[in-house]
Design a protein around this motif. Structure first.
Motif, PDB file in Angstrom:
ATOM      1  N   VAL A 161      -7.736 -20.995  14.986  1.00  0.00           N
ATOM      2  CA  VAL A 161      -8.689 -20.754  16.077  1.00  0.00           C
ATOM      3  C   VAL A 161      -8.694 -19.262  16.415  1.00  0.00           C
ATOM      4  O   VAL A 161      -9.722 -18.687  16.762  1.00  0.00           O
ATOM      5  N   ALA A 162      -7.538 -18.603  16.258  1.00  0.00           N
ATOM      6  CA  ALA A 162      -7.461 -17.163  16.529  1.00  0.00           C
ATOM      7  C   ALA A 162      -8.009 -16.330  15.364  1.00  0.00           C
ATOM      8  O   ALA A 162      -8.076 -15.106  15.458  1.00  0.00           O
ATOM      9  N   GLY A 163      -8.364 -16.984  14.245  1.00  0.00           N
ATOM     10  CA  GLY A 163      -9.070 -16.264  13.183  1.00  0.00           C
ATOM     11  C   GLY A 163      -8.213 -15.695  12.063  1.00  0.00           C
ATOM     12  O   GLY A 163      -8.593 -14.700  11.444  1.00  0.00           O
ATOM     13  N   ILE A 164      -7.114 -16.337  11.730  1.00  0.00           N
ATOM     14  CA  ILE A 164      -6.259 -15.781  10.668  1.00  0.00           C
ATOM     15  C   ILE A 164      -6.989 -15.709   9.321  1.00  0.00           C
ATOM     16  O   ILE A 164      -6.809 -14.764   8.553  1.00  0.00           O
ATOM     17  N   THR A 165      -7.851 -16.690   9.065  1.00  0.00           N
ATOM     18  CA  THR A 165      -8.561 -16.726   7.785  1.00  0.00           C
ATOM     19  C   THR A 165      -9.511 -15.538   7.673  1.00  0.00           C
ATOM     20  O   THR A 165      -9.601 -14.890   6.623  1.00  0.00           O
ATOM     21  N   ASP A 166     -10.204 -15.232   8.766  1.00  0.00           N
ATOM     22  CA  ASP A 166     -11.128 -14.090   8.781  1.00  0.00           C
ATOM     23  C   ASP A 166     -10.350 -12.773   8.666  1.00  0.00           C
ATOM     24  O   ASP A 166     -10.800 -11.826   8.027  1.00  0.00           O
ATOM     25  N   TYR A 167      -9.190 -12.736   9.325  1.00  0.00           N
ATOM     26  CA  TYR A 167      -8.343 -11.535   9.274  1.00  0.00           C
ATOM     27  C   TYR A 167      -8.023 -11.199   7.817  1.00  0.00           C
ATOM     28  O   TYR A 167      -8.128 -10.046   7.383  1.00  0.00           O
ATOM     29  N   ASN A 207     -11.254 -10.225   5.705  1.00  0.00           N
ATOM     30  CA  ASN A 207     -11.836  -8.915   6.015  1.00  0.00           C
ATOM     31  C   ASN A 207     -10.898  -7.750   5.717  1.00  0.00           C
ATOM     32  O   ASN A 207     -11.205  -6.605   6.026  1.00  0.00           O
ATOM     33  N   HIS A 208      -9.746  -8.034   5.149  1.00  0.00           N
ATOM     34  CA  HIS A 208      -8.741  -7.001   4.913  1.00  0.00           C
ATOM     35  C   HIS A 208      -8.710  -6.664   3.416  1.00  0.00           C
ATOM     36  O   HIS A 208      -8.508  -7.542   2.590  1.00  0.00           O
ATOM     37  N   PRO A 209      -8.925  -5.387   3.068  1.00  0.00           N
ATOM     38  CA  PRO A 209      -9.030  -5.041   1.636  1.00  0.00           C
ATOM     39  C   PRO A 209      -7.818  -5.465   0.810  1.00  0.00           C
ATOM     40  O   PRO A 209      -7.968  -5.809  -0.363  1.00  0.00           O
ATOM     41  N   LEU A 210      -6.624  -5.440   1.408  1.00  0.00           N
ATOM     42  CA  LEU A 210      -5.431  -5.776   0.621  1.00  0.00           C
ATOM     43  C   LEU A 210      -5.102  -7.270   0.667  1.00  0.00           C
ATOM     44  O   LEU A 210      -4.232  -7.735  -0.059  1.00  0.00           O
ATOM     45  N   ASN A 212      11.492 -15.409  10.323  1.00  0.00           N
ATOM     46  CA  ASN A 212      11.279 -15.346  11.753  1.00  0.00           C
ATOM     47  C   ASN A 212      10.000 -14.567  12.078  1.00  0.00           C
ATOM     48  O   ASN A 212      10.044 -13.394  12.400  1.00  0.00           O
ATOM     49  N   LEU A 213       8.875 -15.275  11.937  1.00  0.00           N
ATOM     50  CA  LEU A 213       7.571 -14.648  12.160  1.00  0.00           C
ATOM     51  C   LEU A 213       6.779 -15.537  13.089  1.00  0.00           C
ATOM     52  O   LEU A 213       6.847 -16.760  12.977  1.00  0.00           O
ATOM     53  N   PHE A 260      -0.791 -11.605  13.597  1.00  0.00           N
ATOM     54  CA  PHE A 260      -1.376 -11.357  12.276  1.00  0.00           C
ATOM     55  C   PHE A 260      -0.844 -10.097  11.589  1.00  0.00           C
ATOM     56  O   PHE A 260      -0.573 -10.125  10.387  1.00  0.00           O
ATOM     57  N   PRO A 261      -0.675  -8.979  12.304  1.00  0.00           N
ATOM     58  CA  PRO A 261      -0.119  -7.804  11.615  1.00  0.00           C
ATOM     59  C   PRO A 261       1.279  -8.084  11.043  1.00  0.00           C
ATOM     60  O   PRO A 261       1.608  -7.602   9.951  1.00  0.00           O
ATOM     61  N   ALA A 262       2.071  -8.874  11.738  1.00  0.00           N
ATOM     62  CA  ALA A 262       3.411  -9.201  11.215  1.00  0.00           C
ATOM     63  C   ALA A 262       3.286 -10.093   9.982  1.00  0.00           C
ATOM     64  O   ALA A 262       4.011  -9.921   8.991  1.00  0.00           O
ATOM     65  N   VAL A 263       2.342 -11.036  10.017  1.00  0.00           N
ATOM     66  CA  VAL A 263       2.123 -11.906   8.849  1.00  0.00           C
ATOM     67  C   VAL A 263       1.642 -11.040   7.673  1.00  0.00           C
ATOM     68  O   VAL A 263       2.117 -11.172   6.539  1.00  0.00           O
ATOM     69  N   GLU A 264       0.734 -10.145   7.963  1.00  0.00           N
ATOM     70  CA  GLU A 264       0.194  -9.236   6.931  1.00  0.00           C
ATOM     71  C   GLU A 264       1.321  -8.464   6.232  1.00  0.00           C
ATOM     72  O   GLU A 264       1.407  -8.416   5.007  1.00  0.00           O
ATOM     73  N   LYS A 265       2.204  -7.907   7.058  1.00  0.00           N
ATOM     74  CA  LYS A 265       3.299  -7.094   6.520  1.00  0.00           C
ATOM     75  C   LYS A 265       4.178  -7.955   5.604  1.00  0.00           C
ATOM     76  O   LYS A 265       4.518  -7.557   4.489  1.00  0.00           O
TER      77      LYS A 265
END
Ligand code: AMP
Ligand code: GLY
Length: 435
Positions: free
Chosen positions: A75-81, A84-87, A45-46, A51-56
């Motif tokens: 379009v909201a930039g999930i790929t860039d998110y 650009n995230h070290p982890l 349920n995500l 994006f922070p919830a997907v990240e977690k």
């Protein structure tokens, strides 16, 4: 590896079905998924746009690959998110960068891109509130029917085709001044109408190389004979017989190759699907068909995926890994030569208001065809119930399109719910052309 698939429609069920079939896939999670995807993996349920919830979730579940079904997170930039995230930067995200997703996110951007690379498309001009008057003047230089497109994402509803100049003029004013499609129609593309037959071409690209997936035809209107309002799509047929070798060579040379080259030239990272909506227009000079781009989408089509993916025999996870690594090769694609036909069952009232929660019966009686869920859920008693406008589709494969059509209708008849509706003529236009 552990894979997270984002989305919840029939497209995502068809993707989940092929991803789960790969030996490379250890655990498949679908967010948020539907009752059908829960047979291929675990629904979570995500919200794909959170994006922070997907990240977690990705970090907690050791996810190595994220496959993005719908356009909104791209379009909201999930790929860039992720990039650009070290982890997260080593997680394979299948879907283009935010900039690449503008090919779908802005019609004006897409038209300018096509103009830069001389990719065939309808001639056009873009107008804003400040230039309404010029738009009205431009309309007068075109011949009916008139095509007006809201620049931004409008849930597939932002395109109007109008038969008279008076209607086109008032629609243009309505879109720009009254924001008929909200922010999406702050800019409007006005373009020449193309008279021809539509088809969808799908490409999987690693940013440098690409494979062209099987073609498909979608049926967008609610009513038989292509009547009534537009829907998300009421069925699909793959392959499209008139997209023969000569036609596909034109598609590749004039459209796909220059698109991928253009993205590369502009240093736009594009590792994912590209869906090219085409109009095949008869060339009066030599009688052959020429392809023109109607639109780009940065994802697979729905319900085209439901007929295209069952025909892809190659391991989907392998293809995705090559997409990420930049090692895609045309020879990697193995396609089932049989035809696939998908017929979508929808809720009464769709694409307008419709009821939800109707119990669906007969799914287990389907024999020899594939049932993909589009808008379903499990109720508190564990029964499969309707949960969307497009509810469930049946895909059948056969040596010929007519027998695949016949099977899909026979099998869909077995699945019942109150208010079930489907088009009776999926594929019939193609059959008429074949004789
Ligand atoms: P789109 O949202 O861009 O796919 O447009 C919706 C539908 O409008 C397409 O599927 C086509 O059927 C139709 N359409 C869009 N542009 C044109 C055009 N230039 N000429 C004819 N039909 C078009
Ligand atoms: N079937 C058309 C789309 O997915 O946009």
């Amino acid at each position: 590896m552990n894979i997270l698939l984002l989305g919840s429609g029939g497209r995502e069920h068809a993707m989940a079905y092929r991803i789960a079939a790969s030996e490379r896939c250890s655990h498949l999670y679908i967010a948020p998924g539907n009752a059908g995807t829960s047979q291929c993996g675990k629904n979570v349920n995500l919200n794909p746009e959170d994006f922070p919830a997907v990240e977690k979730f990705v970090l907690e579940n050791d996810i190595q690959m994220v496959v993005v079904g719908p356009e909104a997170p791209l379009v909201a930039g999930i790929t860039d998110y992720f990039a650009n995230h070290p982890l997260l930067r080593n997680v394979m995200v299948i879907g283009p960068s935010r900039q690449g997703a503008q090919l779908e996110g802005s019609k004006d951007y897409a038209k300018e891109f096509m103009a830069r690379y001389k990719i065939p498309t309808a001639t056009y001009r873009t107008f804003t509130t400040e230039t309404v008057h010029e738009g009205l003047v431009f309309l007068r230089t075109l011949k009916a029917p008139y095509v007006l497109k809201a620049d931004g994402l409008a849930a597939g509803k932002g395109v109007l085709i109008l038969n008279t100049l008076a209607e086109a003029e008032s629609a243009l004013v309505d879109m720009l001044q009254n924001l008929r499609f909200g922010e999406a129609s702050r800019k409007v593309v006005v373009e020449q109408y193309l008279d021809g037959i539509e088809l969808s071409v799908f490409v999987l690209s690693d940013g440098h190389h690409y494979v062209i997936l099987p073609t498909a035809k979608d049926y967008k209107r609610i009513g038989d004979g292509d009547t009534g309002p537009n829907t998300g799509g009421m069925g699909s047929v793959s392959p499209v017989h008139f997209a023969d070798k000569a036609f596909m060579q034109k598609v590749d040379e004039r459209i796909v190759a220059p698109t991928i080259k253009g993205l590369l030239h502009e240093k736009i990272s594009y590792k994912g699907f590209l869906f090219v909506g085409l109009m095949a227009v008869r060339n009066e000079a030599d009688g052959t068909m020429d392809p023109y781009v109607i639109e780009y989408n940065v994802r697979m089509g729905d319900p085209e995926t439901e007929s295209v993916f069952p025909r892809i025999k190659s391991d989907m996870v392998d293809l995705f890994e090559h997409t990420w690594n930049g090692t895609l090769n045309k020879n990697m694609l193995e396609v089932d030569p049989r035809a696939a036909v998908c017929v979508m069952g929808v809720s009464e009232g769709y694409p307008g208001a419709y009821a939800k929660g109707k119990v669906i019966t007969g799914i287990d009686d389907v024999d020899g065809s594939i049932v993909f869920h589009a808008g379903t859920a499990l109720n508190e008693k564990g029964a499969v119930v309707t949960n969307g406008g497009r509810v469930i589709c049946v895909t059948s494969m056969a040596d010929t399109v007519p027998s695949a059509i016949l099977r899909s209708y026979q099998e869909l008849e077995k699945i019942q719910w109150e208010g079930r509706y489907f088009r009776r003529d999926i594929g019939q236009d193609l059959l008429k052309m074949m004789v």
